[in-house]
Design a protein around this motif. Structure first.
Motif, short mmCIF file in Angstrom:
data_model
loop_
_atom_site.label_atom_id
_atom_site.label_comp_id
_atom_site.label_asym_id
_atom_site.label_seq_id
_atom_site.Cartn_x
_atom_site.Cartn_y
_atom_site.Cartn_z
N SER A 23 3.82 1.19 1.39
CA SER A 23 4.30 1.45 0.59
C SER A 23 3.82 2.36 -0.97
O SER A 23 2.86 2.75 -0.77
CB SER A 23 4.76 0.16 -1.00
OG SER A 23 3.50 -0.06 -0.87
N THR A 24 4.65 2.73 -1.93
CA THR A 24 4.47 3.91 -2.75
C THR A 24 2.98 3.46 -3.76
O THR A 24 2.18 3.63 -3.69
CB THR A 24 5.20 4.52 -3.29
OG1 THR A 24 6.50 5.07 -2.62
CG2 THR A 24 4.76 5.38 -5.01
N GLU A 25 3.02 2.08 -3.69
CA GLU A 25 1.98 0.46 -4.71
C GLU A 25 1.25 0.69 -4.30
O GLU A 25 0.15 0.36 -4.49
CB GLU A 25 3.02 -0.42 -4.67
CG GLU A 25 4.31 -0.41 -5.78
CD GLU A 25 5.34 0.33 -5.16
OE1 GLU A 25 6.65 0.52 -5.63
OE2 GLU A 25 5.67 0.44 -4.10
N GLU A 26 1.43 0.05 -2.83
CA GLU A 26 -0.01 -0.20 -2.38
C GLU A 26 -1.22 1.20 -1.99
O GLU A 26 -2.13 1.67 -2.36
CB GLU A 26 0.53 -0.45 -0.98
CG GLU A 26 1.31 -1.73 -0.95
CD GLU A 26 1.31 -2.54 0.90
OE1 GLU A 26 1.90 -3.55 0.75
OE2 GLU A 26 1.91 -1.35 1.75
N SER A 81 4.35 7.71 2.46
CA SER A 81 4.71 7.33 1.44
C SER A 81 5.28 7.40 0.17
O SER A 81 4.56 9.23 0.33
CB SER A 81 4.70 5.77 0.53
OG SER A 81 3.37 6.37 -0.40
#
Length: 179
Positions: A23-26, A81
């Protein structure tokens, strides 16, 4: 028959950890803890640098986006991502990472997870400060600070999140050595 084998191969390949989508967040939080943890705290974290592209910003670009600050700044992108970010290691030992656009809750969850790993890695204790919430354009901007203290060193870490992108940045992460 060949088509079936190709479909099976594609499914197996897609399930392989080497090709797993992040994910972008990870990705954003992983870049922060690897870059800042490695630079400020001399801590190595599990990280695959081949999944990321770091581009040092030139003086002309820097004048446009950060006219009052000195570099170096790096534009960061991921092949896994939609990550877009801006990394900066300050001459005073601070390290920041600005995440351009990502889900606020997922960013905080990924940060909490990596923070726990960071504290474990340095043998430190995490002390969370109360959140500071400021309304900006009617939306809450939430800033959280943690002190991570080990017997021989201490760090201040911060995360500021906002529900939507603003000024090319949505979330800001900070790491600074305190002692």
């Amino acid at each position: 028959m060949i088509r079936n084998h190709l479909m099976i191969f594609a499914c197996v390949l897609a399930m392989s950890p080497a090709f797993a989508q992040a994910s972008t967040e990870e990705d954003g939080v992983a870049v922060f803890f690897n870059l800042c943890g490695g630079t400020v705290a001399a801590v190595e974290t599990p990280f695959d640098p081949s999944a990321f592209k770091f581009t040092k910003l030139g003086p002309d670009v820097l004048k446009k986006i950060r006219p009052t600050e000195e570099g170096p700044f790096w534009d960061v992108q991921s092949s896994r991502s939609d990550l877009r970010g801006l990394a900066h290691i300050w001459t005073n030992g601070n390290c920041t990472f600005e995440l351009v656009k990502a889900n606020e809750r997922a960013t905080r969850e990924a940060y909490d997870h990596q923070l726990a790993n960071f504290a474990l890695e340095i043998g430190g204790i995490v002390e969370r400060r109360p959140d500071k919430v400021t309304l900006m354009e009617g939306l809450p901007m939430t800033s959280t600070e943690w002190f991570v203290t080990a017997p021989d060193k201490a760090f201040l870490l911060g995360l500021t999140t906002y529900p939507k992108m603003r000024f090319m940045t949505q979330h800001m992460m900070l790491m600074r050595k305190v002692r």
